[in-house]
Motif scaffolding. Structure first.
Motif, short mmCIF file in Angstrom:
data_model
loop_
_atom_site.label_atom_id
_atom_site.label_comp_id
_atom_site.label_asym_id
_atom_site.label_seq_id
_atom_site.Cartn_x
_atom_site.Cartn_y
_atom_site.Cartn_z
N UNK A 136 0.82 -1.22 0.00
CA UNK A 136 0.00 0.00 0.00
C UNK A 136 0.85 1.26 0.00
N UNK A 137 2.05 1.18 0.54
CA UNK A 137 2.99 2.30 0.38
C UNK A 137 3.33 2.48 -1.09
N UNK A 138 3.55 1.37 -1.80
CA UNK A 138 4.00 1.44 -3.19
C UNK A 138 2.95 2.04 -4.12
N UNK A 139 1.67 1.94 -3.77
CA UNK A 139 0.62 2.51 -4.64
C UNK A 139 0.20 3.90 -4.18
N UNK A 140 0.87 4.44 -3.15
CA UNK A 140 0.59 5.81 -2.73
C UNK A 140 -0.56 5.95 -1.76
N UNK A 141 -0.98 4.88 -1.10
CA UNK A 141 -2.07 4.96 -0.14
C UNK A 141 -1.63 5.53 1.20
N UNK A 142 -0.32 5.40 1.49
CA UNK A 142 0.20 5.74 2.81
C UNK A 142 1.15 6.93 2.73
N UNK A 143 1.03 7.83 3.68
CA UNK A 143 1.86 9.03 3.71
C UNK A 143 3.14 8.81 4.51
N UNK A 144 4.24 9.40 4.06
CA UNK A 144 5.47 9.41 4.86
C UNK A 144 5.26 10.33 6.05
N UNK A 145 5.81 9.96 7.21
CA UNK A 145 5.60 10.75 8.42
C UNK A 145 6.91 11.31 8.97
N UNK A 146 7.95 11.34 8.14
CA UNK A 146 9.26 11.81 8.60
C UNK A 146 9.22 13.24 9.11
N UNK A 147 8.41 14.09 8.49
CA UNK A 147 8.37 15.49 8.92
C UNK A 147 7.83 15.63 10.34
N UNK A 148 6.86 14.79 10.71
CA UNK A 148 6.31 14.83 12.07
C UNK A 148 7.31 14.28 13.07
N UNK A 149 8.03 13.23 12.67
CA UNK A 149 9.05 12.66 13.55
C UNK A 149 10.17 13.67 13.77
N UNK A 150 10.59 14.34 12.70
CA UNK A 150 11.64 15.34 12.82
C UNK A 150 11.20 16.51 13.70
N UNK A 151 9.94 16.90 13.55
CA UNK A 151 9.41 18.01 14.36
C UNK A 151 9.41 17.64 15.84
N UNK A 152 9.09 16.39 16.12
CA UNK A 152 9.06 15.94 17.51
C UNK A 152 10.46 15.70 18.04
N UNK A 153 11.39 15.31 17.14
CA UNK A 153 12.79 15.20 17.52
C UNK A 153 13.18 13.92 18.22
N UNK A 154 12.74 12.77 17.72
CA UNK A 154 13.18 11.52 18.31
C UNK A 154 13.72 10.60 17.22
N UNK A 155 14.50 9.61 17.64
CA UNK A 155 15.06 8.63 16.73
C UNK A 155 14.21 7.37 16.77
N UNK A 156 13.68 6.97 15.63
CA UNK A 156 12.77 5.82 15.58
C UNK A 156 13.45 4.56 16.09
N UNK A 157 14.71 4.35 15.73
CA UNK A 157 15.43 3.14 16.15
C UNK A 157 15.61 3.09 17.67
N UNK A 158 15.69 4.25 18.31
CA UNK A 158 15.83 4.29 19.76
C UNK A 158 14.49 4.10 20.46
N UNK A 159 13.42 4.52 19.82
CA UNK A 159 12.10 4.50 20.44
C UNK A 159 11.35 3.18 20.28
N UNK A 160 11.64 2.45 19.18
CA UNK A 160 10.87 1.25 18.88
C UNK A 160 11.77 0.07 18.56
N UNK A 161 11.28 -1.13 18.87
CA UNK A 161 12.06 -2.35 18.65
C UNK A 161 11.81 -2.99 17.29
N UNK A 162 10.97 -2.38 16.47
CA UNK A 162 10.70 -2.90 15.14
C UNK A 162 10.97 -1.79 14.12
N UNK A 163 11.70 -2.13 13.07
CA UNK A 163 12.05 -1.17 12.03
C UNK A 163 10.96 -1.15 10.96
#
Length: 473
Positions: A136-163
């Motif tokens: 569903x990412x490949x057909x454009x159904x899902x939005x990237x959320x990097x801008x929200x993560x950057x705004x909040x200022x956390x590292x996904x790899x540090x916060x979650x155990x699943x990539x």
């Protein structure tokens, strides 16, 4: 599918294809006000008014976001969870759309794709497996959320155990942390004089299954593969590798089907079903439409390899009452020297819809849910790294308390397995992963039903998968 396809056309093509197949916490920032153009209302939680805002600040306009999920109340505790979120964010209401009353992820995907193709409001999307998420990412159904993560200022790899990264971008946050384990009928083990394993291999697993098999029940039941799903049952020996691919494809996209561990899995499946006769026949699973829950709770099989989403049902439910003691063993290892607890891990991919008009509010919900929401109100262990060992027992107690007979569950063995579980190497899924699954499933069926031998099966699998890889370059 190519990303250049129009979103609507791509969804329609995906829907037609599916219909022909079977089947953070507290530092999240308050979202800005959005235009309320939704008529949806929450069916789960009481109304929260925006007059809770501080007197010196203007009240934020209330926004309703729609949350499409395969998850059912019994397994996810949506009513309490959504009520807690709406109490913390009174300007955001969550309209829960349960896509399958049975919690069937395939049925839910079909209905989600139909909703997308027909232009229904989509805000928060929940996917149960990497292939569905990637496609569903490949057909454009899902939005990237990097801008929200950057705004909040956390590292996904540090916060979650699943990539959940795909192509260098983050399109979802992981919900539950569900390592796979083995459920055991402890009464059957006691009768056979077998201890609850705390560290064992696939050879041990096969021996246990053989010793547990009687005229009344099989030693084990494998719930897949079927219809291109439940592919974990075709990569048993691949599933607990720390530094090597645990998938049918390597991280560079090349085939992993020449791995000796893949061959060993097929050999094990044949041995247990045909030679030891300790596993429920694959043909019976298909013809009788068997299910792992009834096989275990009805005591038709002594051991079930399954994901720990079953935690919320271990003590029995109204649908599947429990009349025997239950223990839990870790995912079996390939060799005695391998580290204990390395196992496949499943999660829920919590995403924001590309077409959502309320992306920030949708992100606020998935960030809250995957952190304090799951930790405090959910019925699953979160992927959030801030849930430490001291919190694990409390979460397990809370989960088991909602079952009918928690006293029949060997909680010590459950805690031992969950506290020692760690994910094997996660390979980001490719957009055509479902094509690979379908081809492998078809060849496996020919093999396990005795229509072709192992060598021909492996060759056909390798040839078909390579053609799929080449056609998608």
């Amino acid at each position: 599918m190519k990303r250049t396809l129009g979103f609507g056309f791509a969804c329609i093509v995906l829907v037609l294809g599916l219909l022909t197949a079977c089947s953070g916490g507290g530092n999240s920032k308050q979202p800005s006000s959005g235009q309320n153009d939704s008529a949806g209302t929450s069916t789960n939680a009481p109304q929260n008014q925006t007059d809770n805002a501080p007197a010196d600040e203007p009240a934020q306009e209330q926004v309703t976001i729609k949350f499409h999920t395969h998850g059912v109340e019994q397994q996810y505790n949506w009513s309490e969870t959504i009520a807690a979120f709406e109490a913390k964010y009174p300007n955001i209401k969550v309209d829960l759309v349960t896509l399958s009353e049975k919690g069937d992820s395939q049925e839910a995907l079909q209905k989600l794709d139909l909703a997308a193709a027909s232009g229904e409001q989509l805000d928060v999307l929940m996917f149960s497996d990497p292939a569905s998420y990637a496609q569903r990412v490949s057909i454009g159904m899902v939005a990237a959320i990097d801008e929200f993560i950057a705004k909040e200022g956390f590292n996904v790899a540090d916060e979650y155990r699943v990539d959940t990264t795909l192509g260098g971008k983050v399109y979802a946050l992981p919900g539950k942390f569900n390592p796979w384990y083995v459920l055991l009928n402890k009464d059957h083990l006691d009768t056979a004089g077998l201890p609850v394993p705390q560290d064992w291999t696939w050879d041990d697993f096969a021996r246990y299954a053989k010793e547990l098999t009687t005229d009344d029940h099989y030693g084990t039941y494998f719930h897949g593969p079927q219809n291109g799903g439940w592919m974990e049952f075709m990569k048993l020996h691949l599933g607990n590798r720390l530094d090597e691919s645990t998938e049918f494809l390597k991280d560079d996209g090349s085939s992993n089907l020449d791995s000796p561990l893949f061959r060993k899995t097929l050999e094990l499946r044949w041995q247990m079903e045909k030679e030891d006769q300790s596993a429920v026949p694959y043909a019976d699973m298909l013809s009788q439409k068997l299910h792992y829950r009834t096989q275990f709770f009805n005591q038709d099989a002594s051991m079930i390899l399954i994901g720990s989403w079953m935690n919320s049902e271990l003590g029995g439910t109204e649908q599947n009452p429990l009349d025997h003691h239950v223990a839990v063993a870790p995912y079996p290892k390939n060799d005695p020297s391998d580290p204990i607890g390395v196992t496949p891990v499943t999660t829920d991919f919590m995403a924001v819809a590309e077409k959502s008009k309320h992306k920030e509010e949708a992100y606020t919900f998935i960030r809250w849910y995957t952190t304090e929401g799951l930790a405090n109100y959910g019925r699953n262990i979160p992927s959030w790294t801030r849930v430490d060992g001291s919190s694990l027992e409390k979460i397990i107690d809370s989960i088991l308390a909602d079952t009918l007979k928690p006293e029949l569950v060997d909680k010590a063995s459950l805690i031992h397995v969950l506290s020692n579980s760690k994910s094997g190497k996660i390979i980001p899924p490719v957009s055509y992963q479902s094509e690979v699954y379908k081809a492998l499933n078809e060849e496996f069926e020919l093999f396990i039903l005795g229509e072709q031998n192992l060598d021909d099966t492996l060759k056909n699998m390798q040839d078909r998968v390579q053609k799929i890889i080449d056609s998608n370059k």
